[in-house]
Design a protein around this motif. Structure first.
Motif, PDB file in Angstrom:
ATOM      1  N   ILE A   1      -1.932   4.500   7.661  1.00 43.20           N
ATOM      2  CA  ILE A   1      -1.353   5.134   6.474  1.00 43.20           C
ATOM      3  C   ILE A   1      -1.539   6.641   6.535  1.00 43.20           C
ATOM      4  CG2 ILE A   1      -1.571   5.344   3.964  1.00 43.20           C
ATOM      5  CD1 ILE A   1      -2.309   2.355   3.917  1.00 43.20           C
ATOM      6  N   ASP A   2      -2.722   7.086   6.957  1.00 44.98           N
ATOM      7  CA  ASP A   2      -2.989   8.520   7.065  1.00 44.98           C
ATOM      8  C   ASP A   2      -2.058   9.179   8.082  1.00 44.98           C
ATOM      9  OD1 ASP A   2      -4.987   8.338   5.191  1.00 44.98           O
ATOM     10  OD2 ASP A   2      -6.631   8.295   6.660  1.00 44.98           O
TER      11      ASP A   2
ATOM     12  N   GLU B   1      -2.659   8.133  -3.193  1.00 48.87           N
ATOM     13  CA  GLU B   1      -3.267   7.984  -4.516  1.00 48.87           C
ATOM     14  C   GLU B   1      -2.315   8.463  -5.618  1.00 48.87           C
ATOM     15  OE1 GLU B   1      -4.755   9.501  -1.909  1.00 48.87           O
ATOM     16  OE2 GLU B   1      -6.082   7.822  -1.379  1.00 48.87           O
TER      17      GLU B   1
ATOM     18  N   ASN C   1      -3.072  -4.029   2.884  1.00 48.28           N
ATOM     19  CA  ASN C   1      -4.085  -4.233   3.942  1.00 48.28           C
ATOM     20  C   ASN C   1      -3.715  -3.576   5.259  1.00 48.28           C
ATOM     21  OD1 ASN C   1      -5.775  -5.802   2.211  1.00 48.28           O
ATOM     22  ND2 ASN C   1      -4.490  -7.592   2.607  1.00 48.28           N
TER      23      ASN C   1
ATOM     24  N   ALA D   1       0.861  -1.178   0.000  1.00 54.29           N
ATOM     25  CA  ALA D   1       0.000   0.000   0.000  1.00 54.29           C
ATOM     26  C   ALA D   1       0.901   1.233   0.000  1.00 54.29           C
ATOM     27  CB  ALA D   1      -0.894   0.014   1.240  1.00 54.29           C
TER      28      ALA D   1
ATOM     29  N   LYS E   1      -6.118   2.031   7.053  1.00 54.15           N
ATOM     30  CA  LYS E   1      -6.053   3.358   6.433  1.00 54.15           C
ATOM     31  C   LYS E   1      -5.642   4.421   7.441  1.00 54.15           C
ATOM     32  CE  LYS E   1      -8.652   6.612   3.564  1.00 54.15           C
ATOM     33  NZ  LYS E   1      -8.279   7.794   4.369  1.00 54.15           N
ATOM     34  N   ASP E   2      -6.105   4.297   8.701  1.00 52.07           N
ATOM     35  CA  ASP E   2      -5.750   5.333   9.674  1.00 52.07           C
ATOM     36  C   ASP E   2      -4.250   5.333   9.964  1.00 52.07           C
ATOM     37  OD1 ASP E   2      -5.886   2.903  11.001  1.00 52.07           O
ATOM     38  OD2 ASP E   2      -6.682   3.749  12.851  1.00 52.07           O
TER      39      ASP E   2
END
Length: 323
Positions: free
Chosen positions: A265-266, A298, A259, A117, A262-263
């Protein structure tokens, strides 16, 4: 009164429970391993340590850099692909490993898209077309005219078959209609030694590794591989100014196993943005000749997809294979 006191007490306990849960869930709550799949001392390693120090300061946990070189970056990259998707192992890599290796190696041990990711792109490293001072061309335009008039006469050194500086030369042939002879070495250092000694007339070298030699007059810089000129060498044109469509850069980026929440990664991306704005980072980047990037996940995903297409095409047309 008793029931009111009981309700109030339960509310306090519940509140403490939420606070405790949040504290346990906070990321990171233990040291983070940062895997660099290249050797210590290179540009990627320097940038990884610089950014990791800033992340540690912001997030309150050590970000420990580990070098895992080998097989063009495949060994360390494949290791991270197998790690838990919890944010405690980060891949700090370069585009040559993430975007070129899959085209060069039949089985690099990882899938650059499915296994990772994206987190952030943090820098771009131009490569410079350098020639020995005795080379009979003083400008990029003279170089193109000379090589076109003498197909197959001139050679360029690289770090090996399928390396970025090999493929930058192959792209020069393809897009510029040139015919240069490729001389692969086992690493940049021996190739650079022979170019400095005049045994081979030219090579593509990363700006951080060559700028001191260029400024000392031991190499002549004819063009940079990026779309635009670099502030560290403002008088050196982008090759694309003379050869339309020519552009190739080495970018540095952070990934985590696919996987990863997301939090997490943020959190990493936001902390990286702050790190890139730090005065120490800005100063060091300028010294290294690294251009800052701030791709979000992205944008980094799109950058990787674009480069996978670009380099797979160059690999196919050049017939490049891993050493």
């Amino acid at each position: 009164m008793f029931f009111k006191q009981l309700a109030a007490g339960l509310a306090v306990v519940a509140g403490l429970g939420v606070t405790s849960t949040n504290a346990l869930a906070a990321y990171p709550d233990k040291p983070v391993t940062v895997v660099v799949p290249q050797s210590p001392g290179g540009t990627n390693d320097i940038v990884a340590r610089l950014i990791s120090d800033k992340l540690a300061q912001q997030l309150g946990q050590p970000f420990v850099v580990q070098n895992k070189p080998g097989a063009g970056g495949n060994i360390g990259t494949a290791q991270v692909a197998r790690e838990a998707a919890d944010g405690y192992t980060i891949l700090f890599t370069v585009s040559s490993a993430q975007a070129i290796s899959p085209a060069i190696f039949k089985d690099p041990g990882f899938d650059p898209v499915k296994d990772f990711a994206p987190v952030a792109a943090v820098g771009s490293v131009p490569n410079v077309l350098c020639v020995h001072p005795s080379f009979p061309a003083n400008t990029l335009a003279e170089f193109i005219t000379l090589v076109k008039a003498n197909p197959g006469k001139y050679q360029y050194a690289s770090a090996g078959n399928g390396s970025l500086n090999h493929l930058l030369g192959a792209m020069l042939d393809e897009k510029g209609g040139l015919k240069l002879e490729h001389i692969p070495y086992r690493g940049v250092a021996p190739g650079m030694t022979d170019v400095l000694g005049g045994q081979v007339p030219m090579l593509f070298a990363s700006l951080p590794s060559s700028i001191a030699t260029i400024k000392a007059g031991k190499l002549r810089a004819l063009g940079v591989s990026t779309k635009e000129r670099n502030p560290a060498l403002p008088d050196v044109p982008a090759i694309g100014e003379q050869i339309p469509g020519y552009s190739g850069e080495l970018w540095i980026a952070m990934y985590v196993p696919q996987n990863t929440p997301k939090d997490v990664i943020d959190t990493l991306y936001k902390a990286t943005e702050i790190a890139l704005a730090d005065a120490d980072v800005t100063k060091k980047y300028a010294e290294l000749g690294v251009e800052p990037l701030s791709d979000n996940p992205e944008q980094l995903a799109q950058r990787l997809n674009d480069d996978l297409k670009l380099w797979s095409g160059i690999v196919k047309s050049s017939g490049a294979k891993a050493n």
